[in-house]
Design an enzyme around this catalytic site. Structure first.
Site, short mmCIF file in Angstrom:
data_model
loop_
_atom_site.label_atom_id
_atom_site.label_comp_id
_atom_site.label_asym_id
_atom_site.label_seq_id
_atom_site.Cartn_x
_atom_site.Cartn_y
_atom_site.Cartn_z
N LYS A 191 0.88 -1.18 0.00
CA LYS A 191 0.00 0.00 0.00
C LYS A 191 0.92 1.23 0.00
O LYS A 191 1.44 1.63 1.03
CB LYS A 191 -0.87 -0.01 1.27
N GLY A 244 6.75 5.21 7.92
CA GLY A 244 5.97 6.44 7.93
C GLY A 244 6.16 7.16 9.24
O GLY A 244 7.19 7.01 9.90
N GLU A 266 9.56 1.57 10.61
CA GLU A 266 10.63 2.56 10.32
C GLU A 266 9.95 3.92 10.40
O GLU A 266 9.18 4.27 9.50
CB GLU A 266 11.18 2.35 8.92
N CYS A 300 13.57 10.85 6.55
CA CYS A 300 13.55 10.39 7.95
C CYS A 300 14.91 10.63 8.59
O CYS A 300 14.99 10.85 9.79
CB CYS A 300 13.16 8.92 7.99
N GLU A 398 9.88 16.49 14.78
CA GLU A 398 10.29 16.23 13.41
C GLU A 398 9.56 17.22 12.51
O GLU A 398 8.34 17.18 12.38
CB GLU A 398 9.93 14.80 13.01
P1 NAD Z 1 2.34 8.80 7.26
O1 NAD Z 1 2.55 8.04 8.51
O2 NAD Z 1 1.31 9.84 7.24
O3 NAD Z 1 1.94 7.80 6.08
C1 NAD Z 1 2.76 6.70 5.74
C2 NAD Z 1 1.92 5.65 5.07
O4 NAD Z 1 0.98 5.17 6.02
C3 NAD Z 1 1.11 6.13 3.88
O5 NAD Z 1 1.10 5.13 2.89
C4 NAD Z 1 -0.27 6.30 4.46
O6 NAD Z 1 -1.29 6.16 3.50
C5 NAD Z 1 -0.31 5.16 5.44
N1 NAD Z 1 -1.29 5.28 6.54
C6 NAD Z 1 -1.89 6.39 7.00
N2 NAD Z 1 -2.73 6.07 8.00
C7 NAD Z 1 -2.64 4.74 8.19
C8 NAD Z 1 -3.23 3.82 9.10
N3 NAD Z 1 -4.11 4.21 10.03
N4 NAD Z 1 -2.87 2.52 9.03
C9 NAD Z 1 -1.96 2.10 8.11
N5 NAD Z 1 -1.38 2.92 7.21
C10 NAD Z 1 -1.70 4.24 7.26
O7 NAD Z 1 3.77 9.33 6.84
P2 NAD Z 1 4.15 10.21 5.58
O8 NAD Z 1 3.67 11.59 5.88
O9 NAD Z 1 3.77 9.55 4.32
O10 NAD Z 1 5.76 10.15 5.65
C11 NAD Z 1 6.49 10.96 6.46
C12 NAD Z 1 6.89 10.23 7.72
O11 NAD Z 1 7.53 9.00 7.40
C13 NAD Z 1 7.92 10.99 8.53
O12 NAD Z 1 7.61 10.92 9.90
C14 NAD Z 1 9.22 10.25 8.25
O13 NAD Z 1 10.20 10.39 9.22
C15 NAD Z 1 8.75 8.86 8.12
N6 NAD Z 1 9.72 8.06 7.35
C16 NAD Z 1 10.50 7.17 7.99
C17 NAD Z 1 11.45 6.44 7.30
C18 NAD Z 1 12.37 5.47 7.99
O14 NAD Z 1 12.99 4.64 7.31
N7 NAD Z 1 12.49 5.52 9.30
C19 NAD Z 1 11.58 6.61 5.93
C20 NAD Z 1 10.76 7.54 5.30
C21 NAD Z 1 9.82 8.24 6.02
#
Ligand code: NAD
Length: 502
Positions: A191, A244, A266, A300, A398
């Site tokens: 997803k 995320g 992650e 991230c 962040e």
């Molecule tokens: P987000 O958490 O809003 O979304 C990430 C993903 O989760 C998307 O595909 C979203 O559709 C999905 N999602 C949203 N609600 C959900 C739920 N209730 N259940 C399951 N999935 C759900 O994050 P974002 O805004 O897309 O990305 C930014 C964040 O991701 C930042 O905090 C960043 O640090 C983190 N990130 C971490 C890494 C890592 O490797 N540690 C890498 C990249 C991004």
């Protein structure tokens, strides 16, 4: 030349959104809602792609497909060599398609086109690396259990893996997970983030072309709160790999409790750049600027906190500012720009909110702070704040934007305390010429990934992941494939088993 190839070759914007269907059981899948998520390019303000807004029934169809594909062994029972062949062929197909994939990635994410090309090529390299691991996954033997007993450990694929990815590195982050999932022999439901789903869908089609059996990888697009949540809750999914934000990661962990599926997370970071007085300040300044400007600070692992020895603070800040002055921010399809667009209005407003809070909290704005959202194109200049209080929002939260906060220290202990004084523990960079100081620092700093005299670099050999609220588990490297296996211990009796009751 197809429309997409032509657009990618000329870097023109599409006249109308490019539509891509979902991918389930080896076939294009339209979904049940008939609705689409239309994505506007954040660098251009015009609609560029449309992907289906799936419902829970679509997600259930994808999980059923992955479940069937796992249970009948069409992938898990192939030899490592056969799996490696498919992964290698995928890598080659990715390399053949760098231009179109990079073009789509830039349209949806707003990152500079040269960076997108680099990420797609690097992603192909991860597929190549993981192909080798498909032949390396192995267990152990234990010949220390006495004359009558022999022990084995066997690594077996964990089953159906749900993969949820964010928008900041859509293709690259997927490639840090999916080839390892496949090398282990698992099947998957992916997803992608709703803002950046197209390259994931394109990859699914390439996998089939590379010979992946139908149903092994399925892609469902749409809203995280609907399909992401249903995937995390699903009783037929054996593991969730979520990348995320920390708050959504927490909800995935809770949702996974239903069938107690394994969870890899992650999550976010607030990563320090720790600069000691003896560091090469020129080198550090360039890397620090890169570490917060790369991908417009939406990484991230962005180095968003500069923790610097008081004696060199002024000089280092001046040098970072000098690099910032040369950073070109603008149209991501113009290869001469270093920094592209902020991904969307919500993220743009959030970053500006932090800049305003920094001003209000009395931090000193040394550079940047300007932004524009004219024509729904979102750009923010690299921004540098000095005298940031360690407990302020700028230093603790962040931001996920090109905003660097500077705090100074006097002693080693204070540097470590500042570095560790946040809820996150994803990554850290240490700048010093003193080997002992570097070793003492990386022993003390709480982070999953450490860079010494460098930042945001590495290769698929190295594991990634965080401590504290930055996550659970590790991706990539040989650990990355082991994450997607279950360890089974086997006890073999040699000769006759001694009687319980003689
Ligand atoms: P987000 O958490 O809003 O979304 C990430 C993903 O989760 C998307 O595909 C979203 O559709 C999905 N999602 C949203 N609600 C959900 C739920 N209730 N259940 C399951 N999935 C759900 O994050 P974002 O805004 O897309 O990305 C930014 C964040 O991701 C930042 O905090 C960043 O640090 C983190 N990130 C971490 C890494 C890592 O490797 N540690 C890498 C990249 C991004």
């Amino acid at each position: 030349m197809s429309n997409l190839n032509e657009l990618a070759a000329t870097l023109r914007l599409p006249a109308e959104p490019l539509r891509t269907p979902m991918f389930i059981d080896g076939k294009d899948y339209a979904g049940n809602t008939g609705e689409f998520v239309t994505r506007k390019s954040p660098g251009h303000g015009v609609p560029v792609t449309a992907t289906p807004r799936a419902c829970v029934d679509d997600l259930n169809a994808a999980v059923a497909s992955a479940r069937r594909a796992f249970d009948d062994g069409r992938w898990s029972r192939l030899s490592g060599e056969q799996r490696a062949t498919v992964l290698l062929k995928t890598a080659r197909l990715i390399r053949d398609k760098v231009e179109t994939l990079a073009y789509l990635e830039t349209l949806e994410s707003g990152k500079p086109i040269g960076q997108s090309r680099g990420e797609i090529n690097a992603a192909a390299g991860i597929w190549e690396y993981a192909a080798g691991l498909a032949r390396v996954v192995h267990g152990d033997s234990h010949d220390t259990l006495g004359a009558d007993l022999f022990g084995l450990t066997v690594r077996q694929p964990i089953g159906v893996v749900g993969i949820v990815t964010p928008w900041n590195f859509p293709f690259f982050i997927l490639s840090e997970r999916l080839p390892f999932v496949l090398a282990a022999g698992c099947t998957a439901v992916v997803k992608p983030a709703e803002l950046t789903s197209t390259t994931t869908l394109k990859l699914a089609a390439l996998l089939t072309e590379a010979g992946l059996p139908d149903g092994v990888v399925n892609v469902v697009t749409g809203l995280g709160a609907v399909v992401g949540q249903a995937l995390a809750e699903h009783m037929d999914v054996d593991m969730m790999s979520f990348t995320g934000s920390t708050p959504v990661g927490r909800s995935v962990l809770a949702a996974a409790g239903g069938n107690m599926k394994k969870v890899g997370l992650e999550l976010g970071g607030k990563n320090p750049q720790i600069v000691f007085a003896d560091a090469d300040l020129d080198d550090a300044a360039d890397a620090i600027a890169f570490g917060i400007c790369f991908n417009a600070g939406q990484c991230c692992v962005s180095g968003s906190r500069l923790v610097v020895h008081r004696s060199v603070e002024e000089e280092l800040v001046a040098r970072v500012k000098a690099v910032f002055e040369k950073v070109r921010v603008g149209d991501p399809l113009d290869a001469s720009n270093h920094v592209g667009a902020i991904v969307e209005a919500r993220q743009f407003d959030k970053i500006r909110g932090f800049i305003d809070a920094g001003r209000r909290d009395g931090a000193q704005l040394v550079h940047g702070g300007e932004s524009t959202s004219h024509g729904e194109r979102f750009f923010i200049q690299p921004t540098l704040f000095r005298n940031v209080q360690p407990q302020s929002a700028l230093a603790q939260e962040e931001i996920f934007g090109p905003v660097l906060s500077v705090t100074s220290f006097d002693t080693f202990e204070e540097a470590i305390q500042l570095a560790n004084g946040v809820p996150y523990g994803l990554a850290a960079s240490i700048w010093t010429r003193d080997l002992q100081g570097a070793i003492s620092s990386f022993r003390e700093v709480q982070a999953g990934r450490i860079w010494v005299n460098c930042t945001i670099t590495g290769g698929p050999e190295m594991p990634i992941g965080g401590v504290k609220q930055s996550g659970i588990g590790r991706e990539t490297g040989r650990y990355g494939v082991e994450e997607y296996t279950e360890l089974k211990s086997v006890h073999v009796q040699l000769g006759k088993r001694p009687r319980w009751i003689a």
